[in-house]
Design a protein around this motif. Structure first.
Motif, PDB file in Angstrom:
ATOM      1  N   ARG A  16      -2.949  63.039 -28.753  1.00  0.00           N
ATOM      2  CA  ARG A  16      -1.617  63.039 -29.339  1.00  0.00           C
ATOM      3  C   ARG A  16      -1.679  62.660 -30.809  1.00  0.00           C
ATOM      4  O   ARG A  16      -2.516  61.862 -31.226  1.00  0.00           O
ATOM      5  CB  ARG A  16      -0.720  62.053 -28.598  1.00  0.00           C
ATOM      6  N   THR A  17      -0.781  63.236 -31.596  1.00  0.00           N
ATOM      7  CA  THR A  17      -0.741  62.941 -33.027  1.00  0.00           C
ATOM      8  C   THR A  17      -0.255  61.521 -33.249  1.00  0.00           C
ATOM      9  O   THR A  17       0.348  60.907 -32.361  1.00  0.00           O
ATOM     10  CB  THR A  17       0.185  63.918 -33.769  1.00  0.00           C
ATOM     11  N   GLN A  18      -0.455  61.012 -34.450  1.00  0.00           N
ATOM     12  CA  GLN A  18      -0.029  59.654 -34.762  1.00  0.00           C
ATOM     13  C   GLN A  18       1.489  59.543 -34.751  1.00  0.00           C
ATOM     14  O   GLN A  18       2.041  58.492 -34.431  1.00  0.00           O
ATOM     15  CB  GLN A  18      -0.592  59.231 -36.113  1.00  0.00           C
ATOM     16  N   ALA A  19       2.187  60.630 -35.075  1.00  0.00           N
ATOM     17  CA  ALA A  19       3.643  60.625 -35.054  1.00  0.00           C
ATOM     18  C   ALA A  19       4.176  60.430 -33.636  1.00  0.00           C
ATOM     19  O   ALA A  19       5.281  59.896 -33.448  1.00  0.00           O
ATOM     20  CB  ALA A  19       4.180  61.932 -35.638  1.00  0.00           C
ATOM     21  N   ARG A  20       3.406  60.853 -32.650  1.00  0.00           N
ATOM     22  CA  ARG A  20       3.818  60.716 -31.248  1.00  0.00           C
ATOM     23  C   ARG A  20       3.157  59.516 -30.572  1.00  0.00           C
ATOM     24  O   ARG A  20       3.145  59.416 -29.346  1.00  0.00           O
ATOM     25  CB  ARG A  20       3.483  61.989 -30.481  1.00  0.00           C
ATOM     26  N   GLY A  21       2.547  58.633 -31.343  1.00  0.00           N
ATOM     27  CA  GLY A  21       1.955  57.423 -30.778  1.00  0.00           C
ATOM     28  C   GLY A  21       0.508  57.553 -30.363  1.00  0.00           C
ATOM     29  O   GLY A  21      -0.021  56.680 -29.690  1.00  0.00           O
ATOM     30  N   GLY A  22      -0.157  58.634 -30.766  1.00  0.00           N
ATOM     31  CA  GLY A  22      -1.555  58.841 -30.401  1.00  0.00           C
ATOM     32  C   GLY A  22      -2.500  58.421 -31.508  1.00  0.00           C
ATOM     33  O   GLY A  22      -2.118  57.754 -32.474  1.00  0.00           O
ATOM     34  N   ASP A  23      -3.752  58.848 -31.381  1.00  0.00           N
ATOM     35  CA  ASP A  23      -4.799  58.446 -32.322  1.00  0.00           C
ATOM     36  C   ASP A  23      -5.413  59.615 -33.077  1.00  0.00           C
ATOM     37  O   ASP A  23      -6.347  59.413 -33.856  1.00  0.00           O
ATOM     38  CB  ASP A  23      -5.917  57.708 -31.579  1.00  0.00           C
ATOM     39  N   ARG A  24      -4.925  60.853 -32.856  1.00  0.00           N
ATOM     40  CA  ARG A  24      -5.547  62.001 -33.525  1.00  0.00           C
ATOM     41  C   ARG A  24      -5.414  61.867 -35.035  1.00  0.00           C
ATOM     42  O   ARG A  24      -4.351  61.537 -35.556  1.00  0.00           O
ATOM     43  CB  ARG A  24      -4.903  63.311 -33.075  1.00  0.00           C
ATOM     44  N   GLY A  25      -6.519  62.080 -35.741  1.00  0.00           N
ATOM     45  CA  GLY A  25      -6.531  61.973 -37.195  1.00  0.00           C
ATOM     46  C   GLY A  25      -6.994  60.626 -37.704  1.00  0.00           C
ATOM     47  O   GLY A  25      -7.302  60.483 -38.884  1.00  0.00           O
ATOM     48  N   LYS A  26      -7.090  59.622 -36.837  1.00  0.00           N
ATOM     49  CA  LYS A  26      -7.541  58.295 -37.270  1.00  0.00           C
ATOM     50  C   LYS A  26      -9.053  58.300 -37.472  1.00  0.00           C
ATOM     51  O   LYS A  26      -9.789  58.952 -36.740  1.00  0.00           O
ATOM     52  CB  LYS A  26      -7.180  57.229 -36.242  1.00  0.00           C
ATOM     53  N   GLN A  27      -9.499  57.548 -38.473  1.00  0.00           N
ATOM     54  CA  GLN A  27     -10.925  57.402 -38.742  1.00  0.00           C
ATOM     55  C   GLN A  27     -11.331  55.962 -38.497  1.00  0.00           C
ATOM     56  O   GLN A  27     -10.545  55.038 -38.690  1.00  0.00           O
ATOM     57  CB  GLN A  27     -11.248  57.783 -40.186  1.00  0.00           C
ATOM     58  N   GLY A  28     -12.569  55.768 -38.060  1.00  0.00           N
ATOM     59  CA  GLY A  28     -13.078  54.426 -37.823  1.00  0.00           C
ATOM     60  C   GLY A  28     -14.581  54.449 -37.619  1.00  0.00           C
ATOM     61  O   GLY A  28     -15.190  55.502 -37.423  1.00  0.00           O
ATOM     62  N   ARG A  29     -15.182  53.269 -37.663  1.00  0.00           N
ATOM     63  CA  ARG A  29     -16.625  53.127 -37.470  1.00  0.00           C
ATOM     64  C   ARG A  29     -16.934  53.040 -35.973  1.00  0.00           C
ATOM     65  O   ARG A  29     -16.168  52.472 -35.198  1.00  0.00           O
ATOM     66  CB  ARG A  29     -17.133  51.858 -38.147  1.00  0.00           C
ATOM     67  N   VAL A  30     -18.075  53.591 -35.590  1.00  0.00           N
ATOM     68  CA  VAL A  30     -18.519  53.530 -34.200  1.00  0.00           C
ATOM     69  C   VAL A  30     -19.085  52.136 -33.942  1.00  0.00           C
ATOM     70  O   VAL A  30     -20.022  51.702 -34.611  1.00  0.00           O
ATOM     71  CB  VAL A  30     -19.581  54.616 -33.918  1.00  0.00           C
ATOM     72  N   LEU A  31     -18.502  51.427 -32.960  1.00  0.00           N
ATOM     73  CA  LEU A  31     -18.972  50.091 -32.608  1.00  0.00           C
ATOM     74  C   LEU A  31     -20.064  50.135 -31.553  1.00  0.00           C
ATOM     75  O   LEU A  31     -20.960  49.289 -31.539  1.00  0.00           O
ATOM     76  CB  LEU A  31     -17.799  49.247 -32.078  1.00  0.00           C
ATOM     77  N   GLU A  32     -19.974  51.131 -30.661  1.00  0.00           N
ATOM     78  CA  GLU A  32     -20.910  51.195 -29.546  1.00  0.00           C
ATOM     79  C   GLU A  32     -21.007  52.640 -29.061  1.00  0.00           C
ATOM     80  O   GLU A  32     -20.017  53.367 -29.062  1.00  0.00           O
ATOM     81  CB  GLU A  32     -20.390  50.299 -28.410  1.00  0.00           C
ATOM     82  N   VAL A  33     -22.194  53.038 -28.648  1.00  0.00           N
ATOM     83  CA  VAL A  33     -22.407  54.357 -28.053  1.00  0.00           C
ATOM     84  C   VAL A  33     -22.895  54.134 -26.625  1.00  0.00           C
ATOM     85  O   VAL A  33     -23.902  53.455 -26.406  1.00  0.00           O
ATOM     86  CB  VAL A  33     -23.451  55.183 -28.840  1.00  0.00           C
ATOM     87  N   ILE A  34     -22.176  54.697 -25.650  1.00  0.00           N
ATOM     88  CA  ILE A  34     -22.552  54.593 -24.239  1.00  0.00           C
ATOM     89  C   ILE A  34     -23.173  55.935 -23.856  1.00  0.00           C
ATOM     90  O   ILE A  34     -22.467  56.891 -23.537  1.00  0.00           O
ATOM     91  CB  ILE A  34     -21.330  54.260 -23.365  1.00  0.00           C
ATOM     92  N   VAL A  35     -24.499  56.007 -23.911  1.00  0.00           N
ATOM     93  CA  VAL A  35     -25.216  57.267 -23.760  1.00  0.00           C
ATOM     94  C   VAL A  35     -25.070  57.820 -22.346  1.00  0.00           C
ATOM     95  O   VAL A  35     -24.903  59.025 -22.156  1.00  0.00           O
ATOM     96  CB  VAL A  35     -26.706  57.085 -24.123  1.00  0.00           C
ATOM     97  N   GLU A  36     -25.111  56.953 -21.324  1.00  0.00           N
ATOM     98  CA  GLU A  36     -25.081  57.408 -19.943  1.00  0.00           C
ATOM     99  C   GLU A  36     -23.780  58.144 -19.618  1.00  0.00           C
ATOM    100  O   GLU A  36     -23.767  59.063 -18.807  1.00  0.00           O
ATOM    101  CB  GLU A  36     -25.218  56.228 -18.970  1.00  0.00           C
TER     102      GLU A  36
END
Length: 116
Positions: A16-36
Motif C-alpha cells: 500500500r502507498t504511504q497515502a493509504r497507510g502503507g510502506d511503499r516508497g519508504k527507504q531504510g537500511r537493512v538490519l537483518e537478512v533471514i536467508v532461510e
C-alpha cells in the motif's frame, strides 16, 4: 552471491502507498537478512505491535506492555537503492581483480534507460 546484504539501503517497491497507510516508497537500511525464509528486516518499515507479558527484572523494575518493532519483509518486495541517483535499481555482478591480484565478484547497480 546475495543481492541484498545487511547495511544496504533499500526501498519498498510493493504494498500500500504511504497515502493509504502503507510502506511503499519508504527507504531504510537493512538490519537483518533471514536467508532461510528469504526475508529482510528494514529499519523504519513494516512496524507491528507486540503485546509483551508483564515481568520483573533482577532489579525489580517492571517490563512488558505494548511494544512496536520492525517485522520481516519478503526480499522480493524491496529493491536496492542506487547510491548515485537515490532510486531503486536492479543489481548485477561482475568479476574483477582486486589490488592483491585475486579474482572477486562485485555487486553493482544496473542503469536503466531512464537513468542514463
Amino acid at each position: 552471491m546475495a543481492k541484498i546484504k545487511k547495511g544496504d539501503l533499500v526501498q519498498v517497491i510493493t504494498g500500500r502507498t504511504q497515502a493509504r497507510g502503507g510502506d511503499r516508497g519508504k527507504q531504510g537500511r537493512v538490519l537483518e537478512v533471514i536467508v532461510e525464509k528469504n526475508r529482510v528486516v528494514v529499519e523504519g518499515v513494516n512496524f507491528v505491535t507486540k503485546h509483551v507479558r508483564v515481568g520483573q527484572t533482577q532489579r525489580g523494575t517492571k517490563t512488558g506492555g505494548i511494544e512496536t518493532h520492525e517485522a520481516p519483509l519478503h526480499i522480493s518486495n524491496v529493491a536496492l537503492v542506487d547510491p548515485e541517483s537515490k532510486k531503486p535499481t536492479r543489481v548485477g555482478h561482475r568479476v574483477e581483480t582486486n589490488a592483491a591480484g585475486k579474482t572477486v565478484r562485485v555487486r553493482f547497480a544496473k542503469k536503466s534507460g531512464k537513468d542514463l
